[in-house]
Scaffold this motif. Structure first.
Motif, PDB file in Angstrom:
ATOM      1  N   ARG A  41      57.175  41.370 -22.062  1.00 29.06           N
ATOM      2  CA  ARG A  41      57.078  41.166 -20.819  1.00 29.06           C
ATOM      3  C   ARG A  41      57.645  39.414 -20.904  1.00 29.06           C
ATOM      4  O   ARG A  41      58.149  39.410 -22.165  1.00 29.06           O
ATOM      5  CB  ARG A  41      55.760  39.663 -21.295  1.00 29.06           C
ATOM      6  CG  ARG A  41      54.475  40.880 -21.514  1.00 29.06           C
ATOM      7  CD  ARG A  41      52.628  40.498 -21.516  1.00 29.06           C
ATOM      8  NE  ARG A  41      51.965  41.669 -21.002  1.00 29.06           N
ATOM      9  CZ  ARG A  41      50.588  41.276 -21.574  1.00 29.06           C
ATOM     10  NH1 ARG A  41      50.732  39.793 -22.153  1.00 29.06           N
ATOM     11  NH2 ARG A  41      49.590  41.592 -21.281  1.00 29.06           N
ATOM     12  N   PHE A  96      55.282  27.511 -15.939  1.00 26.79           N
ATOM     13  CA  PHE A  96      55.300  28.163 -17.205  1.00 26.79           C
ATOM     14  C   PHE A  96      55.485  27.133 -18.716  1.00 26.79           C
ATOM     15  O   PHE A  96      55.552  27.783 -19.848  1.00 26.79           O
ATOM     16  CB  PHE A  96      56.901  28.618 -17.184  1.00 26.79           C
ATOM     17  CG  PHE A  96      57.004  29.911 -16.347  1.00 26.79           C
ATOM     18  CD1 PHE A  96      56.577  30.917 -16.908  1.00 26.79           C
ATOM     19  CD2 PHE A  96      57.339  29.569 -15.361  1.00 26.79           C
ATOM     20  CE1 PHE A  96      56.572  31.985 -15.269  1.00 26.79           C
ATOM     21  CE2 PHE A  96      57.556  30.919 -14.146  1.00 26.79           C
ATOM     22  CZ  PHE A  96      56.800  32.255 -14.797  1.00 26.79           C
ATOM     23  N   CYS A  99      51.309  27.789 -18.933  1.00 23.40           N
ATOM     24  CA  CYS A  99      51.569  29.238 -18.764  1.00 23.40           C
ATOM     25  C   CYS A  99      51.533  30.482 -20.099  1.00 23.40           C
ATOM     26  O   CYS A  99      52.656  29.581 -21.210  1.00 23.40           O
ATOM     27  CB  CYS A  99      52.485  30.333 -17.766  1.00 23.40           C
ATOM     28  SG  CYS A  99      52.160  32.385 -17.968  1.00 23.40           S
ATOM     29  N   TYR A 101      51.060  33.664 -20.809  1.00 22.31           N
ATOM     30  CA  TYR A 101      51.722  34.572 -20.753  1.00 22.31           C
ATOM     31  C   TYR A 101      50.468  35.557 -20.707  1.00 22.31           C
ATOM     32  O   TYR A 101      50.705  37.000 -21.333  1.00 22.31           O
ATOM     33  CB  TYR A 101      52.627  34.800 -21.435  1.00 22.31           C
ATOM     34  CG  TYR A 101      53.995  33.963 -21.014  1.00 22.31           C
ATOM     35  CD1 TYR A 101      54.602  34.026 -19.781  1.00 22.31           C
ATOM     36  CD2 TYR A 101      54.143  33.055 -21.776  1.00 22.31           C
ATOM     37  CE1 TYR A 101      55.856  33.638 -19.896  1.00 22.31           C
ATOM     38  CE2 TYR A 101      54.935  31.477 -21.812  1.00 22.31           C
ATOM     39  CZ  TYR A 101      55.826  31.948 -20.505  1.00 22.31           C
ATOM     40  OH  TYR A 101      57.131  31.553 -20.035  1.00 22.31           O
ATOM     41  N   TRP A 116      55.995  41.777 -13.977  1.00 23.58           N
ATOM     42  CA  TRP A 116      55.725  41.342 -15.314  1.00 23.58           C
ATOM     43  C   TRP A 116      57.686  41.752 -14.792  1.00 23.58           C
ATOM     44  O   TRP A 116      57.977  42.976 -15.036  1.00 23.58           O
ATOM     45  CB  TRP A 116      55.585  41.661 -16.651  1.00 23.58           C
ATOM     46  CG  TRP A 116      54.057  41.548 -17.223  1.00 23.58           C
ATOM     47  CD1 TRP A 116      53.254  41.897 -17.300  1.00 23.58           C
ATOM     48  CD2 TRP A 116      54.145  40.095 -17.841  1.00 23.58           C
ATOM     49  NE1 TRP A 116      52.679  40.986 -17.908  1.00 23.58           N
ATOM     50  CE2 TRP A 116      52.712  40.053 -18.768  1.00 23.58           C
ATOM     51  CE3 TRP A 116      54.960  38.957 -17.513  1.00 23.58           C
ATOM     52  CZ2 TRP A 116      52.521  38.978 -18.792  1.00 23.58           C
ATOM     53  CZ3 TRP A 116      54.541  37.636 -18.288  1.00 23.58           C
ATOM     54  CH2 TRP A 116      53.091  37.670 -18.728  1.00 23.58           C
TER      55      TRP A 116
END
Length: 163
Positions: A41, A96, A99, A101, A116
């Motif tokens: 990822r 991000f 985020c 993830y 991803w």
């Protein structure tokens, strides 16, 4: 049974001596890219053509780091039919810096618009620059690896089985 004093020290020195005799392996990172696992990822990529602005990804995101703006457009209808309206994507951005993830947005997307990507080099000097808009997310789409091949020994899907 009582332990002898200094056994921990002896074990530690043994590990030190064992690693001192091995040759060190240094990865020259910027020049030589690392070999990533196939399902690593990195960053979330957007395939705009599949996005219907259903807002499921933004609603399910636990961090609220997905920002979507859209407007409605009326599509011209063929003769004798009613005109249709559809949502048109104006802005799709992911922050991000917020985020975590988790991948919930990718799992919940019913139209396969989010994927991803193994890209991991998107660092910025300013935290405010970590909000990436749809053009940058689209660039990462082309780095998404193809899905793995189906197992040849697996059962065929129920939809394809003869009745």
């Amino acid at each position: 049974m009582a332990r002898l004093p200094g056994t921990g020290l002896a074990k530690g020195l043994a590990v030190t001596l064992r690693t001192m005799t091995r040759r060190s392996i240094t990865r020259q990172y910027p020049e030589v890219q690392p070999d990533l696992p196939p399902r690593s990822r990195g960053v979330i990529a957007l395939f705009e053509e599949n996005c219907t602005v259903c807002m499921l990804c933004a609603r399910e995101c636990p961090d609220w780091c997905i920002y979507i703006d859209s407007h409605k457009e009326t599509m011209p209808a063929p003769e004798g039919r009613r005109a249709r309206t559809r949502n048109v994507l104006d802005r799709f951005a992911i922050d991000f810096s917020l985020c975590m993830y988790c991948g919930i947005c990718i799992e919940v997307c019913p139209f396969d618009a989010l994927f991803w990507s193994p890209e991991f080099e998107y660092a910025e000097y300013d935290i405010n620059e970590l909000t990436h808009e749809r053009d940058r997310l689209r660039e990462w789409m082309w780095t998404v690896p193809p899905p793995p091949a189906h197992d040849p020994g697996a059962e065929p899907p129920k939809e394809l089985k003869p009745r």
